[in-house]
Design a protein around this motif. Structure first.
Motif, PDB file in Angstrom:
ATOM      1  N   ASN A  30      49.319  32.927  72.310  1.00  0.00           N
ATOM      2  CA  ASN A  30      49.707  32.186  71.079  1.00  0.00           C
ATOM      3  C   ASN A  30      48.756  31.105  70.953  1.00  0.00           C
ATOM      4  N   TYR A  31      47.678  30.871  71.690  1.00  0.00           N
ATOM      5  CA  TYR A  31      46.842  29.674  71.698  1.00  0.00           C
ATOM      6  C   TYR A  31      45.236  29.980  71.661  1.00  0.00           C
ATOM      7  N   HIS A  32      44.698  29.411  70.562  1.00  0.00           N
ATOM      8  CA  HIS A  32      43.029  29.541  70.688  1.00  0.00           C
ATOM      9  C   HIS A  32      42.847  28.451  71.784  1.00  0.00           C
ATOM     10  N   VAL A  33      41.816  28.745  72.716  1.00  0.00           N
ATOM     11  CA  VAL A  33      41.443  27.737  73.683  1.00  0.00           C
ATOM     12  C   VAL A  33      39.983  27.586  73.731  1.00  0.00           C
ATOM     13  N   ALA A  34      39.767  26.233  74.097  1.00  0.00           N
ATOM     14  CA  ALA A  34      38.398  25.530  74.142  1.00  0.00           C
ATOM     15  C   ALA A  34      38.002  24.899  75.491  1.00  0.00           C
ATOM     16  N   TRP A  35      36.734  24.990  75.640  1.00  0.00           N
ATOM     17  CA  TRP A  35      36.357  24.116  77.149  1.00  0.00           C
ATOM     18  C   TRP A  35      35.512  23.013  76.476  1.00  0.00           C
ATOM     19  N   PHE A  36      35.765  21.986  77.057  1.00  0.00           N
ATOM     20  CA  PHE A  36      34.995  20.615  76.504  1.00  0.00           C
ATOM     21  C   PHE A  36      34.363  20.019  77.764  1.00  0.00           C
ATOM     22  N   ARG A  37      33.518  19.224  77.663  1.00  0.00           N
ATOM     23  CA  ARG A  37      32.888  18.268  79.146  1.00  0.00           C
ATOM     24  C   ARG A  37      32.598  17.003  78.481  1.00  0.00           C
ATOM     25  N   SER A  51      39.212  32.864  70.808  1.00  0.00           N
ATOM     26  CA  SER A  51      40.291  32.891  69.991  1.00  0.00           C
ATOM     27  C   SER A  51      41.315  33.583  70.647  1.00  0.00           C
ATOM     28  N   MET A  52      42.771  33.686  70.133  1.00  0.00           N
ATOM     29  CA  MET A  52      43.908  34.098  70.734  1.00  0.00           C
ATOM     30  C   MET A  52      43.613  35.378  71.434  1.00  0.00           C
ATOM     31  N   ALA A  96      41.371  23.232  76.427  1.00  0.00           N
ATOM     32  CA  ALA A  96      42.176  22.514  75.032  1.00  0.00           C
ATOM     33  C   ALA A  96      42.781  23.692  74.656  1.00  0.00           C
ATOM     34  N   GLY A  97      43.803  23.726  74.149  1.00  0.00           N
ATOM     35  CA  GLY A  97      44.455  24.734  73.243  1.00  0.00           C
ATOM     36  C   GLY A  97      45.075  24.046  71.609  1.00  0.00           C
ATOM     37  N   ASN A  98      45.250  25.062  70.932  1.00  0.00           N
ATOM     38  CA  ASN A  98      45.874  24.771  69.593  1.00  0.00           C
ATOM     39  C   ASN A  98      46.120  26.165  69.035  1.00  0.00           C
ATOM     40  N   ARG A  99      47.103  26.002  68.164  1.00  0.00           N
ATOM     41  CA  ARG A  99      47.791  27.210  67.501  1.00  0.00           C
ATOM     42  C   ARG A  99      47.300  27.650  66.063  1.00  0.00           C
TER      43      ARG A  99
END
Length: 122
Positions: A30-37, A51-52, A96-99
């Motif tokens: 249910n979440y889009h996920v990204a990687w940051f540094r 994407s989801m 990190a995630g968001n919907r």
């Protein structure tokens, strides 16, 4: 959703590492996920996102062709495969995630893991 990043460590230039982001508490699909540094003394920067349904992936120019994001929604995990690592890849890596929407902005993400340190050095 709770996110936990793991897999960091010390690697020589040219080497590889695979980071994993495990989701709990909610269904990861249910979440889009990204990687940051974030490197010492620098702003947190976008690395890549997925994407989801894994149909869409995006990468920062600095990692394109070297890093690959994948996800296994059955296992609630999102992985970041990092190849041909360079000293400038040294940083704490966060998932990190968001919907709402896939984004390259850190401000678009509501849920963050604790970070895992990647050090690229000989």
């Amino acid at each position: 959703v709770q996110l936990q990043a793991s897999g960091g460590g010390l690697v020589q230039p040219g080497g590889s590492l695979r980071l994993s982001c495990a989701a709990s508490g909610r269904t990861a699909s249910n979440y889009h996920v990204a990687w940051f540094r974030q490197a010492p003394g620098k702003e947190r920067e976008f690395v890549g996102s997925i994407s989801m349904t894994a149909v869409t992936t995006r990468y920062a120019d600095s990692v394109k062709g070297r890093f690959t994001i994948s996800r296994d929604n059955a296992k609630n995990t999102v992985d970041l495969q990092m190849n041909n690592l360079k000293p400038e890849d040294t940083a704490v890596y966060y998932c990190a995630g968001n919907r709402k929407a896939l984004s390259t902005s850190r401000y678009a993400y509501d849920y963050w893991g604790q970070g895992t340190l990647v050090t690229v050095s000989s």
